[in-house]
Design a protein around this motif. Structure first.
Motif, mmCIF file in Angstrom:
data_model
loop_
_atom_site.group_PDB
_atom_site.id
_atom_site.type_symbol
_atom_site.label_atom_id
_atom_site.label_comp_id
_atom_site.label_asym_id
_atom_site.label_seq_id
_atom_site.Cartn_x
_atom_site.Cartn_y
_atom_site.Cartn_z
ATOM 1 N N VAL A 172 102.505 -73.211 -39.377
ATOM 2 C CA VAL A 172 102.131 -72.915 -40.756
ATOM 3 C C VAL A 172 101.720 -71.451 -40.896
ATOM 4 C CG1 VAL A 172 100.422 -73.385 -42.556
ATOM 5 C CG2 VAL A 172 101.502 -75.280 -41.343
ATOM 6 N N GLU A 173 101.037 -70.924 -39.901
ATOM 7 C CA GLU A 173 100.579 -69.540 -39.951
ATOM 8 C C GLU A 173 101.541 -68.594 -39.236
ATOM 9 O OE1 GLU A 173 96.604 -69.513 -38.479
ATOM 10 O OE2 GLU A 173 95.802 -70.621 -40.197
ATOM 11 N N ALA A 174 102.746 -69.068 -38.952
ATOM 12 C CA ALA A 174 103.752 -68.223 -38.304
ATOM 13 C C ALA A 174 105.065 -68.301 -39.088
ATOM 14 C CB ALA A 174 103.938 -68.653 -36.842
ATOM 15 N N ALA A 175 105.913 -69.247 -38.759
ATOM 16 C CA ALA A 175 107.230 -69.343 -39.404
ATOM 17 C C ALA A 175 107.141 -69.533 -40.911
ATOM 18 C CB ALA A 175 108.032 -70.487 -38.785
ATOM 19 N N TYR A 176 106.048 -70.151 -41.380
ATOM 20 C CA TYR A 176 105.897 -70.415 -42.815
ATOM 21 C C TYR A 176 104.997 -69.406 -43.513
ATOM 22 C CZ TYR A 176 108.125 -74.889 -41.780
ATOM 23 O OH TYR A 176 109.022 -75.857 -41.384
ATOM 24 N N ASP A 177 104.596 -68.361 -42.805
ATOM 25 C CA ASP A 177 103.679 -67.361 -43.351
ATOM 26 C C ASP A 177 104.403 -66.021 -43.481
ATOM 27 O OD1 ASP A 177 101.717 -65.248 -43.527
ATOM 28 O OD2 ASP A 177 100.217 -66.727 -42.963
ATOM 29 N N ARG A 178 104.641 -65.608 -44.716
ATOM 30 C CA ARG A 178 105.411 -64.384 -44.966
ATOM 31 C C ARG A 178 104.740 -63.147 -44.360
ATOM 32 N NH1 ARG A 178 109.452 -62.919 -48.451
ATOM 33 N NH2 ARG A 178 109.503 -60.725 -49.066
ATOM 34 N N GLU A 179 103.435 -63.070 -44.421
ATOM 35 C CA GLU A 179 102.737 -61.906 -43.888
ATOM 36 C C GLU A 179 102.847 -61.846 -42.366
ATOM 37 O OE1 GLU A 179 101.537 -59.320 -45.549
ATOM 38 O OE2 GLU A 179 102.451 -60.347 -47.265
ATOM 39 N N TRP A 180 102.735 -63.008 -41.723
ATOM 40 C CA TRP A 180 102.891 -63.058 -40.266
ATOM 41 C C TRP A 180 104.300 -62.627 -39.877
ATOM 42 C CZ3 TRP A 180 106.114 -65.208 -36.699
ATOM 43 C CH2 TRP A 180 105.693 -65.239 -35.360
ATOM 44 N N LEU A 181 105.288 -63.127 -40.589
ATOM 45 C CA LEU A 181 106.676 -62.777 -40.301
ATOM 46 C C LEU A 181 106.902 -61.267 -40.459
ATOM 47 C CD1 LEU A 181 108.418 -65.743 -42.132
ATOM 48 C CD2 LEU A 181 108.378 -65.372 -39.656
ATOM 49 N N LYS A 182 106.333 -60.702 -41.518
ATOM 50 C CA LYS A 182 106.485 -59.270 -41.769
ATOM 51 C C LYS A 182 105.812 -58.466 -40.665
ATOM 52 C CE LYS A 182 105.957 -58.084 -46.016
ATOM 53 N NZ LYS A 182 105.320 -57.731 -47.319
ATOM 54 N N HIS A 183 104.604 -58.881 -40.279
ATOM 55 C CA HIS A 183 103.845 -58.178 -39.240
ATOM 56 C C HIS A 183 104.564 -58.214 -37.895
ATOM 57 C CE1 HIS A 183 100.339 -56.634 -37.098
ATOM 58 N NE2 HIS A 183 100.461 -57.634 -36.238
ATOM 59 N N ASN A 184 105.286 -59.317 -37.620
ATOM 60 C CA ASN A 184 105.973 -59.481 -36.341
ATOM 61 C C ASN A 184 107.461 -59.136 -36.400
ATOM 62 O OD1 ASN A 184 104.063 -60.932 -34.202
ATOM 63 N ND2 ASN A 184 103.546 -61.714 -36.238
ATOM 64 N N ASN A 193 113.424 -61.958 -42.790
ATOM 65 C CA ASN A 193 114.736 -61.547 -43.318
ATOM 66 C C ASN A 193 114.979 -62.124 -44.710
ATOM 67 O OD1 ASN A 193 115.433 -64.221 -42.946
ATOM 68 N ND2 ASN A 193 117.334 -63.791 -41.860
ATOM 69 N N ASP A 194 113.885 -62.535 -45.369
ATOM 70 C CA ASP A 194 113.936 -63.020 -46.752
ATOM 71 C C ASP A 194 114.855 -64.226 -46.939
ATOM 72 O OD1 ASP A 194 112.113 -61.198 -47.902
ATOM 73 O OD2 ASP A 194 113.650 -59.629 -47.870
ATOM 74 N N GLY A 195 114.957 -65.024 -45.882
ATOM 75 C CA GLY A 195 115.658 -66.300 -46.002
ATOM 76 C C GLY A 195 117.161 -66.196 -46.123
ATOM 77 N N VAL A 196 117.739 -65.057 -45.776
ATOM 78 C CA VAL A 196 119.192 -64.905 -45.871
ATOM 79 C C VAL A 196 119.834 -65.505 -44.623
ATOM 80 C CG1 VAL A 196 121.105 -63.301 -46.036
ATOM 81 C CG2 VAL A 196 118.963 -62.824 -47.244
ATOM 82 N N LEU A 197 120.618 -66.564 -44.809
ATOM 83 C CA LEU A 197 121.277 -67.212 -43.682
ATOM 84 C C LEU A 197 122.718 -66.735 -43.563
ATOM 85 C CD1 LEU A 197 120.086 -70.930 -43.856
ATOM 86 C CD2 LEU A 197 119.023 -68.984 -42.725
ATOM 87 N N LEU A 198 123.166 -66.592 -42.336
ATOM 88 C CA LEU A 198 124.563 -66.252 -42.098
ATOM 89 C C LEU A 198 125.418 -67.505 -42.225
ATOM 90 C CD1 LEU A 198 124.194 -63.898 -38.980
ATOM 91 C CD2 LEU A 198 124.398 -63.255 -41.384
#
Length: 352
Positions: free
Chosen positions: A294-306, A310-315
């Motif tokens: 919840v505080e990693a993959a689902y946390d936008r700030e954590w994702l940005k910091h690490n 990629n703003d949810g863009v899937l290939l």
């Protein structure tokens, strides 16, 4: 979205969630969502050790793990009345550490990384030192080597074949090798053409990449586990952390499946495979639920910091590289074709 539950013939309060729910996401795409998959081999390994007499009451159970195999052992050891010691490293999140301690486990965090084999090697070294001190009063489950790990997944394979038939395409992440290899071996007893697609991450040595830092946890390895039988895999995909995190959130948004990043990595591969081969029945293994993330993959700030946002863009599709060792992020596919590691990489089988 259809969900089906099935019970295991084990005794104990953990039986209620040891096998997954099977969820239909598309015409030929199914997800097998576990509460936490590693409970299945943990339970089976302990049960078999008790039956053989290699584990008796009064002995300590000791293991090296940074993920949910430790949690599975903690649940089973609490249920069975055994003391548990876990050797891990700083990558283990505090939430999991707290859950282990609340179940009575002792957690030893190894802070020095070995030059060869990284934390996994240094954890093993610490565990073996502890075994020498405890002597015959301890039991080591050895999830990376024991044949009881893959054997535990026969029950899961029977669940799949009972519902969907055995001639399926199984997609799953590869860490110890137990879930993918054990499940496909059982399925191929009934349908030799059943297909296995392994999902790994970049900088994991299992399928030939050089060892390096991995932001995507729960799959990959700095050593090559004996339970990874390379000749069982038809295809191998390497997924970056950024893409896996985006796919994890997409899985939740589109299908209400609340899962961890290894599930996201396998989902994007399974979705591509199902669309590419509409005649196949594709089953994606989702190893655990998303509470730890919840505080990693689902946390936008954590994702940005690490640097994982990629703003949810899937290939839509992977690149196809001539060799796994030269594959580059974010997503690469390699047709493994049921070959040995030596045959593909031209290295000794035990090289890492």
């Amino acid at each position: 979205m259809n969900t089906v539950h099935k019970r295991l013939p084990f005794s104990g309060y953990s039986d209620a969630y040891v096998l997954p729910s099977i969820i239909k996401c598309d015409t030929n795409l199914y997800l097998a969502q576990f509460a936490f998959m590693k409970l299945l081999p943990a339970k089976y390994i302990i049960e078999q050790a008790l039956a053989r007499g290699t584990l008796t009451h009064g002995m300590k159970v000791i293991e090296t793990s940074s993920g949910t195999f430790a949690l599975g052992l903690a649940v089973v050891c609490r249920e069975r009345g055994f003391q548990l010691e876990i050797f891990t490293d700083p990558v283990m999140d505090k939430g999991l550490e707290n859950r282990l301690r609340s179940l009575g486990a002792e957690v030893f965090i190894i802070t020095e990384k070995a030059k060869q084999g990284g934390y996994q090697r240094s954890r093993l070294d610490a565990l073996r030192a502890r075994m020498r001190k405890l002597g015959h009063s301890c039991f080591w489950p050895q999830q990376y080597e024991t044949p009881d790990n893959p054997a535990a997944y026969k029950l899961f394979a029977d669940q799949i074949s009972g519902m969907l038939g055995a001639d399926v395409t199984l997609v799953g992440s590869v860490g110890s090798g137990g879930s993918t290899c054990g499940t496909i071996e059982r399925l191929r007893e009934k349908a030799t053409g059943a297909r296995l697609v392994g999902v790994d991450t970049f900088n994991s040595v299992i399928f030939g990449q050089q060892d390096g830092e991995r932001k995507l946890r729960g799959l990959g390895n700095s050593l090559v586990p004996k339970n990874v039988k390379h000749e069982l895999y038809d295809e191998v995909h390497l997924i970056s952390a950024q893409l896996a995190f985006a796919a994890t959130r997409t899985l939740h948004e589109r299908h209400a499946v609340f899962a961890g990043p290894t599930s996201g990595a396998s989902y994007i591969v399974g979705r591509w495979r199902a669309r590419q081969y509409p005649e196949e029945t594709v089953v994606v293994i989702c190893p655990d639920e998303g509470h730890r993330y919840v505080e990693a993959a689902y946390d936008r700030e954590w994702l940005k910091h690490n640097a994982c946002l990629n703003d949810g863009v899937l290939l839509d599709a992977p690149a196809t590289e001539n060799h796994t060792s030269t594959a580059l992020p974010p997503w690469n596919r390699y047709p493994w074709k049921r070959k040995s590691r030596k045959a593909v990489l031209n290295v000794p089988e035990d090289a890492s």
